[in-house]
Design an enzyme around this catalytic site. Structure first.
Site, short mmCIF file in Angstrom:
data_model
loop_
_atom_site.label_atom_id
_atom_site.label_comp_id
_atom_site.label_asym_id
_atom_site.label_seq_id
_atom_site.Cartn_x
_atom_site.Cartn_y
_atom_site.Cartn_z
N LYS A 92 0.83 -1.21 0.00
CA LYS A 92 0.00 0.00 0.00
C LYS A 92 0.86 1.25 0.00
CE LYS A 92 -2.05 1.65 3.65
NZ LYS A 92 -2.93 1.84 4.83
N ASP A 127 -6.75 1.16 1.17
CA ASP A 127 -6.85 1.24 2.62
C ASP A 127 -8.26 0.84 3.03
OD1 ASP A 127 -8.47 3.36 1.95
OD2 ASP A 127 -7.42 4.84 3.19
#
Length: 248
Positions: A157, A175
């Site tokens: 991420k 997220d």
């Protein structure tokens, strides 16, 4: 002739099953299937409305260059952007390069970011990250995913965020907000973040790719909230068929 002695009434009744005492079969379990993704035309319409609402969406972490962006994203794990910005204001005034950060040392970095969750481990990662940037990458933030993910504290991420914001690549950082919105709107249904990320890569039209994850994050943060989505102000409410929808 031998006769078989008939059972007494009591014994006979005891031997017979009582009415409805036979074990009932459980109904067959429902087959769990993944939600059907939306059509390409519907997804295009959703992102068209997001673009109209926020023509130039931006991440909410403060930074001054690719290095400070990388550090800010590493620090943002399990923390709010506002909380990270509060802590990094002074940190980035003192250290906006790997060399300056390394000169501060782990103890001072830890002291400056102590208001952020997991600050001890994050301070350790920031120092280790700086050491590796200096030793292996000439103090420059690498532009390749594999190289980014080799840095301490940097996962998929974080790499996606840096590649997208610092280097303009089309990536989808998933997220909790992106995961929720992608599933609720059926843009890229998935059971885990990797499934959603790969689904977004296929589903999001190229013209929206640069800003797609920002639109999804901001929509999830301010409108499509986890517990109390603000559906009455949602720009795609008429296209939403989520069970969490709060208006007809």
């Amino acid at each position: 002739m031998n006769w078989t002695c008939p059972r007494s009434s009591a014994n006979y009744n005891a031997a017979m099953p009582a009415p409805n005492s036979q074990k009932r079969r459980s109904p067959p379990s429902k087959r769990i299937t993944n939600p059907k993704p939306r059509s390409a035309a519907e997804i295009h319409e959703i992102f068209s409305r997001f673009r109209q609402q926020r023509p130039e969406p931006k991440g909410e972490l403060d930074y001054v260059n690719a290095f400070t962006l990388l550090v800010a994203v590493v620090l943002s794990a399990q923390a709010t952007d506002a909380g990270v910005n509060k802590a990094t204001k002074r940190l980035f005034e003192l250290a906006d390069t790997p060399e300056k950060m390394l000169a501060l040392g782990e103890d001072q970095v830890r002291e400056l970011i102590k208001t952020i969750g997991l600050y001890r481990n994050k301070a350790k990662n920031v120092i280790a990250l700086c050491e590796k940037l200096i030793a292996e990458f000439g103090s420059e933030v690498p532009t390749a995913r594999e190289a980014l993910e080799s840095l301490p504290g940097v996962g998929r991420k974080t790499a996606n965020v840096v590649l997208n914001i610092a280097f303009g690549e089309i990536t989808h950082a998933v997220d909790t907000h992106v995961f929720r919105v992608a599933n609720r709107l059926r843009i890229a249904p998935g059971k885990n973040v990797l499934q959603v990320e790969l689904g977004l890569e296929k589903a999001v039209p190229t013209e929206f790719g640069r800003h797609a994850h920002h639109w999804l994050i901001l929509h999830g943060r301010y409108t499509c909230k986890a517990l109390r989505p603000v559906c009455e102000t949602c720009v795609v409410a008429d296209l939403c068929d989520s069970a969490d929808k709060r208006i007809a």
